[in-house]
Structures are given as C-alpha cells and as structure tokens.
Design an enzyme around this catalytic site. Sequence first.
Site, PDB file in Angstrom:
ATOM      1  N   CYS A   8       0.856  -1.190   0.000  1.00  0.00           N
ATOM      2  CA  CYS A   8       0.000   0.000   0.000  1.00  0.00           C
ATOM      3  C   CYS A   8       0.895   1.244   0.000  1.00  0.00           C
ATOM      4  O   CYS A   8       2.074   1.145  -0.364  1.00  0.00           O
ATOM      5  CB  CYS A   8      -0.994  -0.013   1.159  1.00  0.00           C
ATOM      6  SG  CYS A   8      -0.265   0.031   2.807  1.00  0.00           S
ATOM      7  N   ASN A  11       2.139   1.507   4.434  1.00  0.00           N
ATOM      8  CA  ASN A  11       2.446   0.242   5.121  1.00  0.00           C
ATOM      9  C   ASN A  11       2.109   0.297   6.617  1.00  0.00           C
ATOM     10  O   ASN A  11       2.792  -0.327   7.440  1.00  0.00           O
ATOM     11  CB  ASN A  11       3.921  -0.159   4.909  1.00  0.00           C
ATOM     12  CG  ASN A  11       4.252  -1.601   5.301  1.00  0.00           C
ATOM     13  OD1 ASN A  11       5.350  -1.892   5.732  1.00  0.00           O
ATOM     14  ND2 ASN A  11       3.299  -2.519   5.149  1.00  0.00           N
ATOM     15  N   CYS A  13      -1.669   0.885   7.386  1.00  0.00           N
ATOM     16  CA  CYS A  13      -3.106   0.548   7.456  1.00  0.00           C
ATOM     17  C   CYS A  13      -3.446  -0.714   6.652  1.00  0.00           C
ATOM     18  O   CYS A  13      -3.673  -1.780   7.220  1.00  0.00           O
ATOM     19  CB  CYS A  13      -3.962   1.715   6.965  1.00  0.00           C
ATOM     20  SG  CYS A  13      -3.904   3.172   8.043  1.00  0.00           S
ATOM     21  N   ARG A  14      -3.483  -0.583   5.342  1.00  0.00           N
ATOM     22  CA  ARG A  14      -4.038  -1.661   4.524  1.00  0.00           C
ATOM     23  C   ARG A  14      -3.130  -2.874   4.352  1.00  0.00           C
ATOM     24  O   ARG A  14      -3.560  -4.014   4.603  1.00  0.00           O
ATOM     25  CB  ARG A  14      -4.440  -1.115   3.138  1.00  0.00           C
ATOM     26  CG  ARG A  14      -5.608  -0.156   3.193  1.00  0.00           C
ATOM     27  CD  ARG A  14      -5.740   0.628   1.902  1.00  0.00           C
ATOM     28  NE  ARG A  14      -4.596   1.512   1.693  1.00  0.00           N
ATOM     29  CZ  ARG A  14      -4.381   2.238   0.623  1.00  0.00           C
ATOM     30  NH1 ARG A  14      -5.244   2.169  -0.384  1.00  0.00           N
ATOM     31  NH2 ARG A  14      -3.339   3.031   0.533  1.00  0.00           N
ATOM     32  N   SER A  15      -1.893  -2.675   3.897  1.00  0.00           N
ATOM     33  CA  SER A  15      -1.079  -3.858   3.551  1.00  0.00           C
ATOM     34  C   SER A  15      -0.658  -4.716   4.750  1.00  0.00           C
ATOM     35  O   SER A  15      -0.616  -5.944   4.610  1.00  0.00           O
ATOM     36  CB  SER A  15       0.120  -3.489   2.669  1.00  0.00           C
ATOM     37  OG  SER A  15       1.010  -2.625   3.317  1.00  0.00           O
ATOM     38  N   ASP A 123      -8.398   3.823   1.013  1.00  0.00           N
ATOM     39  CA  ASP A 123      -7.422   4.205   2.031  1.00  0.00           C
ATOM     40  C   ASP A 123      -8.177   4.758   3.244  1.00  0.00           C
ATOM     41  O   ASP A 123      -8.842   5.787   3.137  1.00  0.00           O
ATOM     42  CB  ASP A 123      -6.501   5.266   1.435  1.00  0.00           C
ATOM     43  CG  ASP A 123      -5.380   5.641   2.380  1.00  0.00           C
ATOM     44  OD1 ASP A 123      -5.430   5.236   3.549  1.00  0.00           O
ATOM     45  OD2 ASP A 123      -4.468   6.337   1.932  1.00  0.00           O
TER      46      ASP A 123
HETATM   47  P1  4NP Z   1      -1.936   2.841   4.071  1.00  0.00           P
HETATM   48  O1  4NP Z   1      -2.600   4.174   4.625  1.00  0.00           O
HETATM   49  O2  4NP Z   1      -1.345   3.163   2.720  1.00  0.00           O
HETATM   50  O3  4NP Z   1      -3.081   1.906   3.974  1.00  0.00           O
HETATM   51  O4  4NP Z   1      -0.887   2.411   5.076  1.00  0.00           O
HETATM   52  C1  4NP Z   1      -1.913   5.393   4.696  1.00  0.00           C
HETATM   53  C2  4NP Z   1      -1.075   5.634   5.760  1.00  0.00           C
HETATM   54  C3  4NP Z   1      -0.428   6.857   5.873  1.00  0.00           C
HETATM   55  C4  4NP Z   1      -0.616   7.814   4.907  1.00  0.00           C
HETATM   56  C5  4NP Z   1      -1.442   7.581   3.840  1.00  0.00           C
HETATM   57  C6  4NP Z   1      -2.094   6.352   3.728  1.00  0.00           C
HETATM   58  N1  4NP Z   1       0.024   9.071   5.037  1.00  0.00           N
HETATM   59  O5  4NP Z   1      -0.238   9.949   4.201  1.00  0.00           O
HETATM   60  O6  4NP Z   1       0.809   9.264   5.969  1.00  0.00           O
END
Ligand code: 4NP
Length: 156
Positions: A8, A11, A13-15, A123
Amino acid sequence: MKKILFVCLGNICRSPLAEALFRKHVEANDLQHAFSCDSCGTADYHIGKSPDQRSVDNARANGLQYTHRGRQLSDKDFEEFDYIIAMDESNLFDIQRRNHTGHSNIFKMRDFDSVNKGSDVPDPYFGGLSGFQDVYDILDRSASLLLQELSTSQES
Ligand code: 4NP
C-alpha cells in the site's frame, strides 16, 4: 513455496492487515508449507513504525492480532516475491514504475474480490472509524479468495 508481497502507500493501514489476514487464511487451511507473505509501502513515511492503532484495534475487535514494522518497497522485492499485490491503482502505478525486471505477477487485491471486482481497497487513513471495518471486510474476503486462486493454480 509461493511468496506474496502486499503493498500500500504507508504500510501502516491496509497492507499489514492484508498480510495478517492472508496469513490467517493460510493457517486455517494448514498451508504454511506452501505460502509466505510480507507487506511494504511505496512511500517512506512510516519506515520502522507499527501499524496504525485504529487498524490494530479494529482487527482485535474482529479477533485478529498482528504486528508489523513499516518498510518501503525495494528493488530486491521484485526478485524475492512471486506475487506482488497492490491495494489500489496508485500503488499499482508506483509498483509498475519500479518494475525494472519485468515481473509479471503484479495484481490489485480486489482483482480477486467477489464484490466490486478490480476496484481499489479504499485508504482509511484520513477517514472515520467505520472505514477500518470496511477495509477489514474487503481484505478478509479478498485474502481468502486470493489464497483459493493461488492454491488451485498450476504453478507451485
Ligand atoms: P496505508 O494508509 O497506505 O493503507 O498504510 C496510509 C497511511 C499513511 C498515509 C497515507 C495512507 N500518510 O499519508 O501518511
């Protein structure tokens, strides 16, 4: 042994959750000898960080506990992993941009979903708490279907 990398943006939340849920299904089917998995982010924002607490809390409410440390996608990942699974179109674009070795097993997580096939895993980072349950449900279902697909495919 098939090695699967979930990717993702951050790294956190989702992955990491996709990785944990895929592992849950692998263990439930006694397939630990056949699959291993990891996760990473395309961005360097959260290297070394634990998963987002909202994701962890929501997963725990669903009976799943997991840990991970954030890391960024590297060139070596394209050699090491048999399948690279992006959470959304933007991740897919970033992965393909770094795909200098012609890796041909790069997909989106929801290519394997039975609901809204081919769409993005949203997201949840900037949204409300209900977004984390939505993502959990999407990833739980898609991870199960991905495992089914890889378990029945010819390659081993
Ligand atoms: P992820 O979510 O890609 O599912 O881990 C996010 C985590 C942090 C951010 C964006 C998306 N960020 O902008 O910091």
